[in-house]
Design a protein around this motif. Structure first.
Motif, mmCIF file in Angstrom:
data_model
loop_
_atom_site.group_PDB
_atom_site.id
_atom_site.type_symbol
_atom_site.label_atom_id
_atom_site.label_comp_id
_atom_site.label_asym_id
_atom_site.label_seq_id
_atom_site.Cartn_x
_atom_site.Cartn_y
_atom_site.Cartn_z
ATOM 1 N N SER A 72 0.466 -1.210 -0.270
ATOM 2 C CA SER A 72 -0.191 0.057 -0.270
ATOM 3 C C SER A 72 0.770 1.264 0.097
ATOM 4 C CB SER A 72 -0.597 -0.012 1.573
ATOM 5 O OG SER A 72 -2.394 -1.114 1.200
ATOM 6 N N GLN A 96 -5.338 6.860 -1.080
ATOM 7 C CA GLN A 96 -4.965 5.532 -0.313
ATOM 8 C C GLN A 96 -4.966 4.245 -1.678
ATOM 9 O OE1 GLN A 96 -3.774 4.861 2.572
ATOM 10 N NE2 GLN A 96 -3.177 2.956 2.202
ATOM 11 N N ASN A 119 -4.019 0.474 -2.835
ATOM 12 C CA ASN A 119 -4.679 -0.620 -1.125
ATOM 13 C C ASN A 119 -3.825 -1.924 -3.171
ATOM 14 O OD1 ASN A 119 -4.814 0.634 0.913
ATOM 15 N ND2 ASN A 119 -6.350 0.273 0.784
#
Length: 123
Positions: free
Chosen positions: A17, A82, A84
């Motif tokens: 991540s 973000q 991931n």
């Protein structure tokens, strides 16, 4: 003039991540939609995500919506991405860009761009 500075890129292993940041200097982001755009070597730019000025609306391509999340903190004049479960095909330079008003899928409508941050996904 609005200036945008990306940070947070780097080298990460597949499945890892990263959290990218896009910081605006001096000017408020309250009236701007902010998009994240990426460009891999030899490929066209690709819109990754966009958040409306208040953050109440976000857009993602279907291929990324389960792995990428955009959010913003207007008080800090910063937008985040973000990422991931990263894959090698996510390797690209990631840019943030600003557009007054609503998000647009037309990248040429974005008025202000950062310098980009490199994301490399490799073992």
């Amino acid at each position: 003039q609005l200036q945008l500075v990306e940070s947070g890129g780097g080298l990460v292993q597949p499945g890892g991540s990263l959290r990218l940041s896009c910081a605006a200097s001096e000017f408020t982001l309250d009236y701007y939609s902010i998009g994240w755009v990426r460009q891999a070597p030899g490929k066209e730019r690709e819109g990754v995500s966009c958040t409306s000025p208040s953050g109440d609306r976000t857009n993602y391509p279907d291929s990324l919506k389960d792995r990428f999340t955009i959010d913003r903190d207007n008080a800090k004049r910063t937008v985040y991405l973000q990422m991931n479960s990263l894959k090698p095909e996510d390797t690209a330079v990631y840019y943030c860009a600003a557009l007054k008003g609503r998000c647009s899928s037309r990248l040429e409508e974005y008025e202000y761009w950062g310098q980009g941050t490199q994301v490399t996904v490799s073992s």
